[in-house]
Design a protein around this motif. Structure first.
Motif, short mmCIF file in Angstrom:
data_model
loop_
_atom_site.label_atom_id
_atom_site.label_comp_id
_atom_site.label_asym_id
_atom_site.label_seq_id
_atom_site.Cartn_x
_atom_site.Cartn_y
_atom_site.Cartn_z
N SER A 25 17.20 21.23 -1.93
CA SER A 25 16.67 20.48 -2.87
C SER A 25 18.66 21.13 -2.92
N ILE A 26 18.99 20.39 -3.47
CA ILE A 26 21.07 20.68 -4.00
C ILE A 26 20.95 20.94 -5.30
N LYS A 27 20.91 22.40 -5.92
CA LYS A 27 20.92 22.64 -7.69
C LYS A 27 22.00 21.15 -8.20
N VAL A 28 22.00 21.27 -9.57
CA VAL A 28 23.38 20.14 -9.88
C VAL A 28 22.91 20.40 -11.28
N GLY A 29 23.29 19.95 -12.11
CA GLY A 29 24.29 20.24 -13.52
C GLY A 29 22.45 20.40 -14.43
N ARG A 30 22.23 20.65 -16.16
CA ARG A 30 20.92 20.12 -16.40
C ARG A 30 20.78 18.59 -16.68
N GLN A 82 0.54 -1.45 0.32
CA GLN A 82 0.17 0.24 0.05
C GLN A 82 0.85 1.56 0.16
N VAL A 83 0.80 2.27 -0.47
CA VAL A 83 1.31 3.44 -0.87
C VAL A 83 0.89 4.20 0.58
N ALA A 84 1.41 4.52 1.64
CA ALA A 84 1.80 4.92 3.15
C ALA A 84 1.98 6.39 2.79
N LYS A 85 2.63 7.00 2.02
CA LYS A 85 2.52 8.59 1.81
C LYS A 85 3.36 8.72 0.59
N TYR A 86 2.98 9.79 0.04
CA TYR A 86 3.51 11.12 -1.16
C TYR A 86 4.28 11.82 -0.53
N ILE A 87 5.90 12.32 -0.92
CA ILE A 87 6.25 12.88 -0.57
C ILE A 87 6.72 13.57 -1.63
N ILE A 88 6.32 15.42 -2.11
CA ILE A 88 6.44 16.12 -3.14
C ILE A 88 8.36 16.63 -3.03
N VAL A 89 8.30 16.46 -4.21
CA VAL A 89 9.88 16.92 -4.59
C VAL A 89 10.46 17.76 -5.93
N GLY A 90 11.26 18.15 -6.94
CA GLY A 90 11.24 18.94 -7.97
C GLY A 90 10.25 17.67 -8.97
N THR A 91 10.62 18.68 -10.34
CA THR A 91 10.24 18.25 -11.72
C THR A 91 10.43 17.29 -12.34
N ARG A 92 9.75 16.18 -12.56
CA ARG A 92 10.43 14.88 -13.02
C ARG A 92 11.24 14.50 -12.35
N VAL A 93 10.80 13.79 -11.46
CA VAL A 93 12.61 13.16 -10.64
C VAL A 93 11.56 11.92 -10.99
N TRP A 94 13.28 11.33 -11.43
CA TRP A 94 13.10 9.82 -11.90
C TRP A 94 14.11 8.79 -10.95
N HIS A 95 14.62 9.11 -10.99
CA HIS A 95 16.09 8.00 -10.03
C HIS A 95 15.98 8.06 -9.05
N LEU A 96 16.11 7.03 -7.99
CA LEU A 96 16.75 7.37 -6.06
C LEU A 96 17.74 6.81 -5.81
N ALA A 97 18.04 7.36 -5.31
CA ALA A 97 19.53 6.48 -4.62
C ALA A 97 19.18 6.65 -2.29
N LEU A 98 20.05 5.26 -1.95
CA LEU A 98 19.34 5.66 -0.48
C LEU A 98 21.32 5.07 0.17
N THR A 99 21.34 5.75 0.52
CA THR A 99 22.72 6.21 2.13
C THR A 99 22.57 4.33 2.28
N PRO A 100 24.23 4.34 2.58
CA PRO A 100 24.55 2.78 2.98
C PRO A 100 23.63 2.53 4.06
N GLY A 101 23.04 3.53 5.19
CA GLY A 101 22.73 3.24 7.04
C GLY A 101 21.11 3.45 6.21
N ASP A 102 20.66 3.79 5.18
CA ASP A 102 18.47 3.74 5.04
C ASP A 102 19.03 4.91 5.83
N ASP A 103 19.17 5.90 5.90
CA ASP A 103 18.69 6.85 6.57
C ASP A 103 18.25 8.30 5.53
#
Length: 193
Positions: free
Chosen positions: A178-183, A132-153
């Motif tokens: 939010s951290i600005k990065v390249g295009r 089940q979807v527990a929650k939606y987290i609003i982020v920037g536009t057109r979110v494609w991929h994700l990465a977790l830190t080793p401790g899952d924090d």
């Protein structure tokens, strides 16, 4: 050695025990399962339109496949090689065609999963035992991929439309900054020190 799969192979994932490789083919709308010892394509599983990412659960018993155009995540049982369920992401005020799941990440304990929803500008938090979807987290536009830190924090979400990465607290399930990065950032990786 070349292994035949469907048209436009995109996502590749290896099972936790190293026995299987899962490959999505976007145009064929399939997930292909390949044995690592023989290179044999042992099954072709039909999924929703334009599958992008395949991710094994930490216990290796399921594979989750995100279908960008289909707007769903297919949950496939590894033993039976059948689609058990399709997760949908209804979001009030967001058109269904803007919900385009791509990136998937699991916490190491397998209790939660995170799904990047593209132009919906949200990351879905999934309660894995209940699917089940527990929650939606609003982020920037057109979110494609994700990465977790080793401790899952911390979870990092790449936002191609706003040229930034959102850092999310896994504990509070809220964006930190939010951290600005390249295009048009597309993916992220976390390196352990």
């Amino acid at each position: 050695n070349t292994i035949s799969v469907g048209v436009e192979p995109e996502g590749v994932s290896i099972s936790p025990n190293g026995d299987l490789v899962a490959v999505t083919s976007e145009t064929t709308n399939m997930l292909h399962l390949i044995r690592t010892d023989t290179g044999e394509n042992v099954d072709n599983i039909l999924v929703a339109s334009r599958p992008r990412v395949a991710e094994f659960t930490p216990d290796g018993k399921k594979i989750w496949v995100s279908s960008e155009v289909g707007g769903v995540v297919s949950v496939i049982d590894v033993a039976t090689r059948k689609v058990e369920q399709e997760l949908k992401f209804p979001i009030q005020g967001v058109r269904a065609d803007n919900v385009q799941p791509v990136g998937i990440r699991f916490r190491k304990d397998g209790i939660q999963a995170f799904v990047a929803l593209g132009p919906a500008n949200r990351v879905a938090v999934i309660d894995v035992p209940n699917l089940q979807v527990a929650k939606y987290i609003i982020v920037g536009t057109r979110v494609w991929h994700l990465a977790l830190t080793p401790g899952d924090d911390l979870l990092f979400a790449t936002n191609g439309g706003t040229n930034d990465v959102t850092a999310i607290s896994v504990g509070s399930l809220s964006p930190l900054k939010s951290i600005k990065v390249g295009r048009q950032p597309w993916g992220a990786a976390v390196l352990a020190k």
